[in-house]
Design a protein around this motif. Sequence first.
Motif: not given
Length: 209
Positions: A44-54
């Motif tokens: 469920s943290y994936a969305k936030e993680g994706k932003q951090l990845f970007e």
Amino acid sequence: MIKAVFFTVLTVAFFYIIWINNIFAPHEHYEMPAQYAKIAEDVSYAKEGKQLFEQNCQSCHSVRYDAVYISSVQANPKLKTLQEQYGKVLPKNVYEAVFYEDLMGLKESFGKVPPDLSTMYLVKGKEYLYNFILEPQKVLPGTSMPAVMAGRPEETAKIVAYLKSVAEPSPEEKNKRVLMGVGTIAYLIVMGILLWVWRARVLKRMGLH
Ligand code: HEC
């Protein structure tokens, strides 16, 4: 008797190696504080993680399975045309051929092309990823990967959660697979029993039972 012992030992050894103590698997262990392990496992943290990845990783790394390409490619209008032709996730050879120069530019700067991270979670596991991303030099001395997440353990764990969400099937897909597995085994058991009953009947009819 000797045959039975031999095959029993062989079978036990086989399952011991694949389930309990795999002597062929890499043996390094990496520590990870429990509170961050919890975050890294939680997709469920994936969305936030994706932003951090970007923000932190995309200048060098792609996550092709999620249609995330390195920044210079993402900004290239050619990408859209190719995606209309091949779908959002471009075949690896197309991606590497068309954007060869972008990748070689990175290779010139860092000595090697930073790897695509689509399946990195499956290959390396969360403990390794967490430690490597947080402190690349400590895990892989001499690596050209910069410590972009130094001192940000929680955000690092969220990036790992994102990589997990890409590498692993979604929870619904996982449930479906478990159901299919159970269904298949149940089918085999039922068919086995029916065959056994049928065999007994045939033998009886032939007067052999
Ligand atoms: C400036 C470029 C750059 C940035 C930014 C960058 N990396 Fe890397 N990364 C590299 C390079 C180069 C390598 C290859 C290192 C090697 O093999 O020595 C690498 C390797 C890796 C690996 C593979 C490690 C291994 O054991 O093979 C992972 C995982 C990784 N990076 C994750 C990340 C994440 C997550 C981020 C963002 C937080 C990030 N990287 C940001 C350049 C970068």
